[in-house]
Motif scaffolding. Sequence first.
Motif, PDB file in Angstrom:
ATOM      1  N   ASP A  39       0.822  -1.212   0.000  1.00 37.42           N
ATOM      2  CA  ASP A  39       0.000   0.000   0.000  1.00 37.42           C
ATOM      3  C   ASP A  39       0.856   1.262   0.000  1.00 37.42           C
ATOM      4  N   GLY A  40       2.075   1.157  -0.506  1.00 32.04           N
ATOM      5  CA  GLY A  40       2.960   2.304  -0.554  1.00 32.04           C
ATOM      6  C   GLY A  40       3.582   2.672   0.775  1.00 32.04           C
ATOM      7  N   ASP A  41       3.461   1.812   1.789  1.00 33.45           N
ATOM      8  CA  ASP A  41       4.036   2.076   3.109  1.00 33.45           C
ATOM      9  C   ASP A  41       5.555   1.874   3.030  1.00 33.45           C
ATOM     10  N   PRO A  42       6.350   2.916   3.302  1.00 33.28           N
ATOM     11  CA  PRO A  42       7.809   2.770   3.179  1.00 33.28           C
ATOM     12  C   PRO A  42       8.431   1.840   4.207  1.00 33.28           C
ATOM     13  N   ARG A  43       7.693   1.512   5.285  1.00 33.67           N
ATOM     14  CA  ARG A  43       8.221   0.566   6.271  1.00 33.67           C
ATOM     15  C   ARG A  43       8.099  -0.860   5.781  1.00 33.67           C
ATOM     16  N   MET A  44       7.032  -1.167   5.039  1.00 35.23           N
ATOM     17  CA  MET A  44       6.684  -2.543   4.712  1.00 35.23           C
ATOM     18  C   MET A  44       7.106  -2.876   3.287  1.00 35.23           C
ATOM     19  N   ARG A  45       8.302  -3.424   3.153  1.00 37.80           N
ATOM     20  CA  ARG A  45       8.914  -3.643   1.845  1.00 37.80           C
ATOM     21  C   ARG A  45       8.694  -5.072   1.332  1.00 37.80           C
ATOM     22  N   LEU A  46       8.527  -5.173   0.041  1.00 40.34           N
ATOM     23  CA  LEU A  46       8.600  -6.480  -0.602  1.00 40.34           C
ATOM     24  C   LEU A  46      10.049  -6.942  -0.526  1.00 40.34           C
ATOM     25  N   CYS A  47      10.272  -8.240  -0.188  1.00 36.98           N
ATOM     26  CA  CYS A  47      11.634  -8.739  -0.040  1.00 36.98           C
ATOM     27  C   CYS A  47      11.784 -10.096  -0.717  1.00 36.98           C
ATOM     28  N   ASP A  48      12.998 -10.611  -0.681  1.00 40.26           N
ATOM     29  CA  ASP A  48      13.294 -11.939  -1.219  1.00 40.26           C
ATOM     30  C   ASP A  48      13.512 -12.960  -0.104  1.00 40.26           C
ATOM     31  N   SER A  49      14.083 -12.505   1.014  1.00 34.57           N
ATOM     32  CA  SER A  49      14.418 -13.397   2.117  1.00 34.57           C
ATOM     33  C   SER A  49      14.824 -12.547   3.313  1.00 34.57           C
ATOM     34  N   PRO A  50      15.133 -13.176   4.459  1.00 33.83           N
ATOM     35  CA  PRO A  50      15.613 -12.400   5.601  1.00 33.83           C
ATOM     36  C   PRO A  50      16.872 -11.589   5.322  1.00 33.83           C
ATOM     37  N   ALA A 160      11.158  -7.415  11.332  1.00 32.95           N
ATOM     38  CA  ALA A 160      10.346  -8.618  11.123  1.00 32.95           C
ATOM     39  C   ALA A 160      10.353  -8.960   9.641  1.00 32.95           C
ATOM     40  N   VAL A 161      10.547 -10.230   9.340  1.00 34.92           N
ATOM     41  CA  VAL A 161      10.457 -10.717   7.962  1.00 34.92           C
ATOM     42  C   VAL A 161       9.413 -11.827   7.943  1.00 34.92           C
ATOM     43  N   ILE A 162       8.358 -11.619   7.167  1.00 32.92           N
ATOM     44  CA  ILE A 162       7.250 -12.572   7.072  1.00 32.92           C
ATOM     45  C   ILE A 162       7.281 -13.190   5.681  1.00 32.92           C
ATOM     46  N   GLU A 163       7.376 -14.532   5.621  1.00 35.24           N
ATOM     47  CA  GLU A 163       7.438 -15.237   4.338  1.00 35.24           C
ATOM     48  C   GLU A 163       6.320 -16.263   4.266  1.00 35.24           C
ATOM     49  N   VAL A 164       5.581 -16.247   3.183  1.00 36.59           N
ATOM     50  CA  VAL A 164       4.441 -17.143   2.998  1.00 36.59           C
ATOM     51  C   VAL A 164       4.580 -17.869   1.674  1.00 36.59           C
ATOM     52  N   ARG A 165       4.419 -19.192   1.730  1.00 40.80           N
ATOM     53  CA  ARG A 165       4.390 -20.024   0.523  1.00 40.80           C
ATOM     54  C   ARG A 165       3.146 -20.906   0.619  1.00 40.80           C
ATOM     55  N   ALA A 166       2.051 -20.430   0.091  1.00 35.68           N
ATOM     56  CA  ALA A 166       0.772 -21.137   0.153  1.00 35.68           C
ATOM     57  C   ALA A 166       0.199 -21.247  -1.257  1.00 35.68           C
ATOM     58  N   PRO A 167      -0.734 -22.170  -1.474  1.00 36.30           N
ATOM     59  CA  PRO A 167      -1.265 -22.371  -2.831  1.00 36.30           C
ATOM     60  C   PRO A 167      -1.825 -21.102  -3.480  1.00 36.30           C
ATOM     61  N   LYS A 168      -2.511 -20.278  -2.700  1.00 28.84           N
ATOM     62  CA  LYS A 168      -3.145 -19.094  -3.279  1.00 28.84           C
ATOM     63  C   LYS A 168      -2.464 -17.783  -2.926  1.00 28.84           C
ATOM     64  N   ARG A 169      -1.489 -17.840  -2.045  1.00 31.59           N
ATOM     65  CA  ARG A 169      -0.819 -16.610  -1.612  1.00 31.59           C
ATOM     66  C   ARG A 169       0.675 -16.857  -1.440  1.00 31.59           C
ATOM     67  N   GLU A 170       1.477 -15.953  -1.964  1.00 31.21           N
ATOM     68  CA  GLU A 170       2.917 -15.998  -1.740  1.00 31.21           C
ATOM     69  C   GLU A 170       3.409 -14.571  -1.550  1.00 31.21           C
ATOM     70  N   ARG A 171       4.194 -14.367  -0.511  1.00 35.73           N
ATOM     71  CA  ARG A 171       4.706 -13.022  -0.280  1.00 35.73           C
ATOM     72  C   ARG A 171       5.841 -13.071   0.729  1.00 35.73           C
ATOM     73  N   CYS A 172       6.786 -12.153   0.567  1.00 39.35           N
ATOM     74  CA  CYS A 172       7.850 -11.934   1.544  1.00 39.35           C
ATOM     75  C   CYS A 172       7.848 -10.445   1.858  1.00 39.35           C
ATOM     76  N   ILE A 173       7.679 -10.120   3.136  1.00 40.13           N
ATOM     77  CA  ILE A 173       7.596  -8.731   3.562  1.00 40.13           C
ATOM     78  C   ILE A 173       8.597  -8.488   4.690  1.00 40.13           C
ATOM     79  N   SER A 174       9.319  -7.387   4.591  1.00 35.77           N
ATOM     80  CA  SER A 174      10.230  -6.962   5.646  1.00 35.77           C
ATOM     81  C   SER A 174       9.736  -5.632   6.201  1.00 35.77           C
ATOM     82  N   THR A 175       9.665  -5.544   7.541  1.00 28.88           N
ATOM     83  CA  THR A 175       9.189  -4.314   8.162  1.00 28.88           C
ATOM     84  C   THR A 175       9.696  -4.245   9.596  1.00 28.88           C
ATOM     85  N   ARG A 176       9.343  -3.203  10.298  1.00 29.93           N
ATOM     86  CA  ARG A 176       9.661  -3.099  11.723  1.00 29.93           C
ATOM     87  C   ARG A 176       8.833  -4.110  12.511  1.00 29.93           C
ATOM     88  N   TYR A 177       9.414  -4.674  13.574  1.00 33.48           N
ATOM     89  CA  TYR A 177       8.637  -5.670  14.330  1.00 33.48           C
ATOM     90  C   TYR A 177       7.548  -5.013  15.168  1.00 33.48           C
TER      91      TYR A 177
END
Length: 221
Positions: A39-50, A160-177
Motif C-alpha cells: 500500500d505504498g508504506d515505506p516501512r513494509m517492503r517487498l523482499c526476497d528473504s531475511p 520482522a520478515v514474514i514469508e508465505v508459501r501457500a497455494p493461493k498466496r505468496e509473499r515476503c515482507i520486511s518491516t519493523r517488528y
Amino acid sequence: MKSSFRYLIMLAIAAVLGLTIYLVGKAEPEQKALFLGVDGDPRMRLCDSPVNGELADPAVLKAMGIDSPFAKAAGDKAAYRVSVLRPASQESLSITFSTPEAEPGRYSMVRWDGKAITRASGSLDVTDAATLVYAFEDAKIWGELKRTIETLARAGQATAVIEVRAPKRERCISTRYDDERVRPLLAVFAKKLSFQPGALPVEGLVSPQASFVPVGPSKSN
C-alpha cells in the motif's frame, strides 16, 4: 527593486523548480531509492528473504540457516516463516510453520541469543495450526504493492520478515517488528508457541507495545 525585475526572478525560480521536479520524475528507480511497499508504506517492503531485513546480519542468518529465500518442502500444503532480527550481539528468532498433507501442522524454531544457536521443533494440534493459518490470512500484509521512496528511521529495535508459501498466496515482507500490521501476527505466534513443550523463549517476537500477550502458562495462586 523594480517590480519587473522581481517578476523575472520569480519566473526563474519557478523554472528551476519545475525542471527539478521533472528530472526527479524521470529518474530511474535506483537513483531515487524507489522500492515496492505494501500500500505504498515505506516501512513494509517487498523482499526476497531475511537477507533483505534492515537489521539482518549475514553471519547470523547463515548460522541460523535462514540466509536464502524460503521454500515449501515436498509434501507440505503450505509453509510460513516468521523471523525477528536484531544486530549480531542481540537476540534473533525465526519460526517455520508448515501444514503437511497428513498432519495438522508442525513448527521448528531457531534462536540466536547473541552468542550461540539453539533449536526446537514439534507438532501442533488442529486448533493451534488453524489459528496460525487464520492469523496469516488476517495479517495486513496483502495490500497492493506500490512504488514508494526511501525514508529515514525505518528499522526500529528489530526487523520482522514474514514469508508465505501457500497455494493461493505468496509473499515476503520486511518491516519493523513494532509495525501495527504485523504486531498481531507476531503476538499470535508468541501466544501459541509459548505453550508448546520444549519450545524456545518467544518473548523476543513481541514488541513492548504488545507485551500484554501472555508468553507462558499462567500460574495459579
